[in-house]
Design an enzyme around this catalytic site. Structure first.
Site, short mmCIF file in Angstrom:
data_model
loop_
_atom_site.label_atom_id
_atom_site.label_comp_id
_atom_site.label_asym_id
_atom_site.label_seq_id
_atom_site.Cartn_x
_atom_site.Cartn_y
_atom_site.Cartn_z
N CYS A 1 0.82 -1.21 0.00
CA CYS A 1 0.00 0.00 0.00
C CYS A 1 0.86 1.27 0.00
O CYS A 1 1.40 1.61 -1.05
CB CYS A 1 -1.00 -0.04 1.14
SG CYS A 1 -2.44 0.99 0.80
N HIS B 1 -3.87 -5.16 0.58
CA HIS B 1 -3.35 -5.54 1.91
C HIS B 1 -3.40 -7.03 2.11
O HIS B 1 -4.23 -7.59 2.81
CB HIS B 1 -4.16 -4.83 3.00
CG HIS B 1 -3.85 -3.39 3.10
ND1 HIS B 1 -2.88 -2.89 3.93
CD2 HIS B 1 -4.34 -2.34 2.41
CE1 HIS B 1 -2.80 -1.59 3.77
NE2 HIS B 1 -3.67 -1.24 2.84
N GLU C 1 -1.46 -8.70 3.97
CA GLU C 1 -1.12 -9.05 5.36
C GLU C 1 -2.35 -9.30 6.21
O GLU C 1 -2.33 -10.08 7.16
CB GLU C 1 -0.26 -7.94 5.98
CG GLU C 1 -0.99 -6.75 6.55
CD GLU C 1 -1.63 -5.82 5.50
OE1 GLU C 1 -1.31 -5.97 4.30
OE2 GLU C 1 -2.44 -4.96 5.89
#
Ligand SMILES: N[C@@H](CCC(=O)NCCCC(=O)O)C(=O)O
Length: 252
Positions: free
Chosen positions: A112, A221, A223
């Site tokens: 990001c 994202h 993660e």
């Protein structure tokens, strides 16, 4: 062999008047639980951090997202107050680490804000308030206080066949991702190649041309759902494998 370590540039945060150098749990948790690497959070100082001295002690670089924006002066644009919030300490820490990690062949995953820093670090530019452009979707964080809702997987991205990111994700073509950003890559840096875009044309993943090691960035994202979402898990596992390979080669 003990788990290798990745550097994670912090954000500068002020909480109840106290200044913190902080990284969000979702990034360092995905690093540990899925990539199987430990994190070394690097304080976001505007000066005093020496990129090579830091990189001498780690085996990878994980550049996280943040609500703050890269300062426009770093890509030749005059800053307006509405372009913030800014984090000059994060900029001054991340960009040199990105450049030296690429030059030294140290594996790097940028997420990001991280993909935006990667592009700027190598000479590219960013655009802001992309949702105000004709035909561009609203990629901003959904208006909710629920983090799972904010990071919900809700947007299509088309991953190019044969790209580095397709290799790391374990697939090409259309995937579903989350989206929480109001800026995006405008002009790609000379060594940046686009590897995935949203159907509205927004750049969603890049890799570094002629990189010596894993060197890619994603605008979404991975993660957040790294333990449960297939492509997210594959990406973090591939990053961890690259970090372990670097650590093993360094140990020889
Ligand atoms: N500020 C940049 C990058 C956006 C980003 O990294 N978002 C993740 C942070 C969201 C959160 O943790 O709440 C942009 O807006 O484009």
């Amino acid at each position: 062999m003990s788990r290798p370590v990745v550097a994670v540039p912090a954000d500068l945060k002020i909480v109840d008047g106290v200044v913190w150098h902080a990284a969000q749990n979702q990034y360092v948790k995905a690093a540990l639980k899925v990539a199987d690497v430990m994190s070394f959070i690097v304080p976001a100082f505007e000066d005093g951090n020496e990129a090579d001295a830091i990189l001498d002690h780690v085996d990878g670089l994980l550049v996280s997202g943040s609500v703050s924006n890269v300062h426009p002066s770093l890509y030749g644009v005059e800053a307006r107050e509405e372009d913030g919030p800014f984090d000059p300490g994060r900029d001054a820490t991340s960009l040199p680490l990105i450049r030296r990690a690429i030059e030294r062949g140290i594996p790097m995953l940028a997420i990001c804000r991280g993909i935006q820093e990667l592009n700027v670090a190598l000479g590219g530019t960013l655009q802001t308030e992309i949702q105000e452009n004709e035909g561009i979707w609203d990629h901003r964080k959904p208006d909710t206080s629920d983090r799972d809702e904010a990071f919900a997987i809700r947007q299509s991205v088309i991953v190019r066949e044969g790209s580095c990111i397709a290799n790391y994700l374990g697939l090409a073509g259309e995937i579903q991702v989350n989206s929480l950003h109001r800026q995006a890559i405008a002009e790609t840096a000379p060594r940046i190649q686009v590897e995935a875009t949203a159907p509205d044309g927004t750049v969603e993943a890049v890799s570094v041309i002629d990189a010596k090691a894993f060197a890619c960035g994603v605008q979404w994202h991975p993660e957040y759902w790294a333990e449960t979402d297939g492509p997210s898990r594959h990406l973090f596992t591939a990053f961890g494998d690259a970090v372990r390979a670097y650590a093993a080669a360094k140990a020889r």
